[in-house]
Motif scaffolding. Structure first.
Motif, PDB file in Angstrom:
ATOM      1  N   GLU A 144       0.789  -1.289   0.096  1.00  0.00           N
ATOM      2  CA  GLU A 144       0.190   0.049  -0.009  1.00  0.00           C
ATOM      3  C   GLU A 144       0.771   1.335  -0.058  1.00  0.00           C
ATOM      4  O   GLU A 144       0.543   2.229  -0.769  1.00  0.00           O
ATOM      5  CB  GLU A 144      -0.795   0.065   1.237  1.00  0.00           C
ATOM      6  CG  GLU A 144      -1.951  -1.034   0.990  1.00  0.00           C
ATOM      7  CD  GLU A 144      -2.621  -1.265   2.431  1.00  0.00           C
ATOM      8  OE1 GLU A 144      -4.006  -1.771   2.267  1.00  0.00           O
ATOM      9  OE2 GLU A 144      -2.388  -1.018   3.558  1.00  0.00           O
ATOM     10  N   LEU A 145       2.133   1.298   0.765  1.00  0.00           N
ATOM     11  CA  LEU A 145       2.789   2.503   0.588  1.00  0.00           C
ATOM     12  C   LEU A 145       3.519   2.546  -0.611  1.00  0.00           C
ATOM     13  O   LEU A 145       3.577   3.650  -1.264  1.00  0.00           O
ATOM     14  CB  LEU A 145       3.993   2.135   1.846  1.00  0.00           C
ATOM     15  CG  LEU A 145       5.323   3.259   1.800  1.00  0.00           C
ATOM     16  CD1 LEU A 145       4.757   4.513   1.813  1.00  0.00           C
ATOM     17  CD2 LEU A 145       6.237   2.861   2.807  1.00  0.00           C
ATOM     18  N   GLN A 146       3.863   1.460  -1.176  1.00  0.00           N
ATOM     19  CA  GLN A 146       4.402   1.547  -2.544  1.00  0.00           C
ATOM     20  C   GLN A 146       3.184   1.985  -3.655  1.00  0.00           C
ATOM     21  O   GLN A 146       3.882   2.903  -4.208  1.00  0.00           O
ATOM     22  CB  GLN A 146       4.759   0.004  -3.263  1.00  0.00           C
ATOM     23  CG  GLN A 146       5.381   0.140  -4.530  1.00  0.00           C
ATOM     24  CD  GLN A 146       5.404  -1.336  -5.078  1.00  0.00           C
ATOM     25  OE1 GLN A 146       4.570  -2.147  -4.937  1.00  0.00           O
ATOM     26  NE2 GLN A 146       6.533  -1.444  -5.778  1.00  0.00           N
ATOM     27  N   CYS A 147       2.226   1.792  -3.565  1.00  0.00           N
ATOM     28  CA  CYS A 147       1.194   2.101  -4.367  1.00  0.00           C
ATOM     29  C   CYS A 147       0.787   3.905  -4.212  1.00  0.00           C
ATOM     30  O   CYS A 147       0.959   4.668  -5.359  1.00  0.00           O
ATOM     31  CB  CYS A 147      -0.284   1.711  -4.175  1.00  0.00           C
ATOM     32  SG  CYS A 147      -0.178  -0.239  -4.806  1.00  0.00           S
ATOM     33  N   GLU A 148       1.039   4.043  -2.829  1.00  0.00           N
ATOM     34  CA  GLU A 148       0.740   5.555  -2.637  1.00  0.00           C
ATOM     35  C   GLU A 148       1.985   6.479  -3.039  1.00  0.00           C
ATOM     36  O   GLU A 148       1.912   7.366  -3.747  1.00  0.00           O
ATOM     37  CB  GLU A 148       0.684   5.737  -0.973  1.00  0.00           C
ATOM     38  CG  GLU A 148       0.800   7.027  -0.610  1.00  0.00           C
ATOM     39  CD  GLU A 148      -0.504   7.864  -1.146  1.00  0.00           C
ATOM     40  OE1 GLU A 148      -0.558   9.109  -1.036  1.00  0.00           O
ATOM     41  OE2 GLU A 148      -1.700   7.250  -1.399  1.00  0.00           O
TER      42      GLU A 148
ATOM     43  N   GLY B 116       7.085  -1.943  -9.774  1.00  0.00           N
ATOM     44  CA  GLY B 116       8.551  -1.411  -9.994  1.00  0.00           C
ATOM     45  C   GLY B 116       9.557  -1.635  -9.057  1.00  0.00           C
ATOM     46  O   GLY B 116      10.759  -1.373  -8.917  1.00  0.00           O
ATOM     47  N   ALA B 117       9.323  -2.761  -8.245  1.00  0.00           N
ATOM     48  CA  ALA B 117      10.001  -3.124  -6.959  1.00  0.00           C
ATOM     49  C   ALA B 117      11.448  -3.694  -7.591  1.00  0.00           C
ATOM     50  O   ALA B 117      11.261  -4.354  -8.640  1.00  0.00           O
ATOM     51  CB  ALA B 117       9.635  -4.088  -5.964  1.00  0.00           C
ATOM     52  N   ILE B 118      12.582  -3.673  -6.860  1.00  0.00           N
ATOM     53  CA  ILE B 118      13.896  -4.300  -7.496  1.00  0.00           C
ATOM     54  C   ILE B 118      13.632  -5.778  -7.214  1.00  0.00           C
ATOM     55  O   ILE B 118      13.969  -6.563  -7.894  1.00  0.00           O
ATOM     56  CB  ILE B 118      14.971  -3.728  -6.612  1.00  0.00           C
ATOM     57  CG1 ILE B 118      14.981  -2.153  -7.139  1.00  0.00           C
ATOM     58  CG2 ILE B 118      16.222  -4.232  -7.260  1.00  0.00           C
ATOM     59  CD1 ILE B 118      15.357  -1.640  -8.459  1.00  0.00           C
TER      60      ILE B 118
ATOM     61  N   PRO C 129       1.547 -13.916  -4.938  1.00  0.00           N
ATOM     62  CA  PRO C 129       0.478 -12.890  -5.281  1.00  0.00           C
ATOM     63  C   PRO C 129       1.156 -11.501  -5.088  1.00  0.00           C
ATOM     64  O   PRO C 129       1.027 -10.529  -5.831  1.00  0.00           O
ATOM     65  CB  PRO C 129      -0.711 -13.061  -4.761  1.00  0.00           C
ATOM     66  CG  PRO C 129      -0.774 -14.612  -4.601  1.00  0.00           C
ATOM     67  CD  PRO C 129       0.633 -14.816  -4.106  1.00  0.00           C
ATOM     68  N   GLU C 130       1.745 -11.445  -3.664  1.00  0.00           N
ATOM     69  CA  GLU C 130       2.264 -10.111  -3.250  1.00  0.00           C
ATOM     70  C   GLU C 130       3.651  -9.588  -3.944  1.00  0.00           C
ATOM     71  O   GLU C 130       3.919  -8.664  -4.374  1.00  0.00           O
ATOM     72  CB  GLU C 130       2.573 -10.321  -1.797  1.00  0.00           C
ATOM     73  CG  GLU C 130       1.194 -10.157  -0.760  1.00  0.00           C
ATOM     74  CD  GLU C 130       0.580 -11.676  -0.832  1.00  0.00           C
ATOM     75  OE1 GLU C 130      -0.602 -11.728  -0.489  1.00  0.00           O
ATOM     76  OE2 GLU C 130       1.304 -12.700  -1.302  1.00  0.00           O
ATOM     77  N   SER C 131       4.475 -10.734  -4.038  1.00  0.00           N
ATOM     78  CA  SER C 131       5.569 -10.458  -4.832  1.00  0.00           C
ATOM     79  C   SER C 131       5.426 -10.108  -6.322  1.00  0.00           C
ATOM     80  O   SER C 131       6.086  -8.924  -6.737  1.00  0.00           O
ATOM     81  CB  SER C 131       6.443 -11.886  -5.041  1.00  0.00           C
ATOM     82  OG  SER C 131       7.671 -11.874  -5.844  1.00  0.00           O
TER      83      SER C 131
ATOM     84  N   ALA D 285       8.576   7.647  -5.636  1.00  0.00           N
ATOM     85  CA  ALA D 285       8.839   6.224  -5.038  1.00  0.00           C
ATOM     86  C   ALA D 285      10.177   6.107  -5.460  1.00  0.00           C
ATOM     87  O   ALA D 285      10.820   5.965  -6.604  1.00  0.00           O
ATOM     88  CB  ALA D 285       8.219   5.182  -5.763  1.00  0.00           C
ATOM     89  N   PRO D 286      11.299   5.981  -4.553  1.00  0.00           N
ATOM     90  CA  PRO D 286      12.581   5.677  -4.968  1.00  0.00           C
ATOM     91  C   PRO D 286      12.644   4.183  -5.096  1.00  0.00           C
ATOM     92  O   PRO D 286      11.654   3.497  -4.803  1.00  0.00           O
ATOM     93  CB  PRO D 286      13.142   5.955  -3.471  1.00  0.00           C
ATOM     94  CG  PRO D 286      12.225   5.630  -2.318  1.00  0.00           C
ATOM     95  CD  PRO D 286      10.886   6.128  -3.164  1.00  0.00           C
ATOM     96  N   PRO D 287      13.697   3.585  -5.615  1.00  0.00           N
ATOM     97  CA  PRO D 287      13.781   2.154  -5.797  1.00  0.00           C
ATOM     98  C   PRO D 287      13.512   1.428  -4.669  1.00  0.00           C
ATOM     99  O   PRO D 287      14.178   1.661  -3.580  1.00  0.00           O
ATOM    100  CB  PRO D 287      15.241   2.039  -6.346  1.00  0.00           C
ATOM    101  CG  PRO D 287      15.559   3.358  -7.080  1.00  0.00           C
ATOM    102  CD  PRO D 287      14.937   4.224  -6.275  1.00  0.00           C
ATOM    103  N   ILE D 288      12.824   0.323  -4.682  1.00  0.00           N
ATOM    104  CA  ILE D 288      12.460  -0.272  -3.583  1.00  0.00           C
ATOM    105  C   ILE D 288      12.756  -1.855  -3.356  1.00  0.00           C
ATOM    106  O   ILE D 288      12.704  -2.462  -4.614  1.00  0.00           O
ATOM    107  CB  ILE D 288      10.696  -0.540  -3.420  1.00  0.00           C
ATOM    108  CG1 ILE D 288      10.237   0.866  -3.321  1.00  0.00           C
ATOM    109  CG2 ILE D 288      10.453  -1.101  -2.127  1.00  0.00           C
ATOM    110  CD1 ILE D 288       8.741   1.168  -3.378  1.00  0.00           C
ATOM    111  N   VAL D 289      13.146  -2.283  -2.543  1.00  0.00           N
ATOM    112  CA  VAL D 289      13.468  -3.634  -2.265  1.00  0.00           C
ATOM    113  C   VAL D 289      12.727  -4.193  -1.061  1.00  0.00           C
ATOM    114  O   VAL D 289      12.671  -3.567   0.226  1.00  0.00           O
ATOM    115  CB  VAL D 289      15.132  -3.948  -1.654  1.00  0.00           C
ATOM    116  CG1 VAL D 289      15.427  -5.248  -1.479  1.00  0.00           C
ATOM    117  CG2 VAL D 289      15.897  -3.431  -2.884  1.00  0.00           C
ATOM    118  N   PHE D 290      11.861  -4.938  -1.190  1.00  0.00           N
ATOM    119  CA  PHE D 290      10.821  -5.663  -0.254  1.00  0.00           C
ATOM    120  C   PHE D 290      11.361  -6.449   0.515  1.00  0.00           C
ATOM    121  O   PHE D 290      12.430  -7.518  -0.093  1.00  0.00           O
ATOM    122  CB  PHE D 290       9.551  -6.247  -0.680  1.00  0.00           C
ATOM    123  CG  PHE D 290       8.402  -5.063  -1.021  1.00  0.00           C
ATOM    124  CD1 PHE D 290       7.510  -4.967  -0.116  1.00  0.00           C
ATOM    125  CD2 PHE D 290       8.396  -4.382  -2.424  1.00  0.00           C
ATOM    126  CE1 PHE D 290       6.499  -3.812  -0.724  1.00  0.00           C
ATOM    127  CE2 PHE D 290       7.499  -3.450  -2.694  1.00  0.00           C
ATOM    128  CZ  PHE D 290       6.566  -3.333  -1.735  1.00  0.00           C
TER     129      PHE D 290
END
Length: 214
Positions: free
Chosen positions: A75-79, A108-110, A99-101, A86-91
């Motif tokens: 949800e934070l990524q979407c916002e 756009g996550a790394i 599904p979440e992955s 959005a900076p580049p994101i590593v979850f």
């Protein structure tokens, strides 16, 4: 904090990372490990806390926990994507599945790493994120510099530029003047000013530069 540079070479600023995780122990241990690797790290206990930062894009990488109470990582990524911030994101996650992955990667996550993960893998993903952030900043700086050059032009000069872009085969002073209802001599005068203001030497260079504006 800067990374040491060889003698005679300028020091470079350390990449700045944001770590968002509701687990106190993970924030403490992971931020410590990353600082030992030469990164600057700012930690946040929630998505809401991170959203309170003034400039999310100043971070080279956002290391983001998926399974947090309140607003979760996706949800934070979407916002952030909706805000264009959005900076580049590593979850990192102990709860997410396929599904979440998939959703994270589409956003756009790394990468989407499951806890416990190997630290070298995380470091490699962070370095990839930092390279993307650096390239993005260079591109944005070039775009700003280009916009500043074109901002020097008057409204009439921009009309002439736009006409030459629309019809490069009809970019002579006579043809542009006919289209705009002004004399070729006036077009010549404006054209000289345009080339001077934009720092180009020919109409071909001018058209190429103008097309870079998108």
């Amino acid at each position: 904090m800067t990374q040491p540079a060889p003698s005679g070479e300028p020091e470079t600023a350390a990449p700045v990372l944001a770590l968002v995780d509701d687990d106190d122990d993970i924030r403490s241990s992971l931020s410590r490990a990353l600082r030992l690797r030469g990164f600057e790290v700012e930690t946040f206990a929630s998505a809401a806390a991170f959203l309170g930062t003034d400039m999310p894009l100043r971070f080279d990488c956002l290391i983001l926990d998926y399974g947090m109470p309140g607003m979760n990582g996706l949800e934070l990524q979407c916002e952030l994507n909706a805000r264009g911030a959005a900076p580049p994101i590593v979850f990192i996650t102990g709860h997410g599945g396929v599904p979440e992955s998939v959703q994270a990667m589409k956003g756009g996550a790394i990468d989407f790493l499951e806890k416990p993960f190997r630290q070298p893998v995380l470091i490699e993903r962070i370095q990839a994120a930092c390279e993307i952030a650096a390239e993005r900043r260079l591109r944005n700086a070039a775009d700003r510099a280009l916009a500043e050059r074109f901002s020097r032009l008057t409204a009439r000069e921009m009309e002439i530029v736009e006409r030459m872009i629309e019809s490069p085969s009809e970019s002579s002073s006579k043809e542009v003047g006919r289209h705009l209802g002004i004399s070729p001599r006036t077009v010549d005068h404006h054209r000289a000013r345009i080339l001077e203001k934009l720092g180009v030497r020919s109409v071909a260079e001018l058209i190429d530069l103008a097309r870079q504006r998108g």
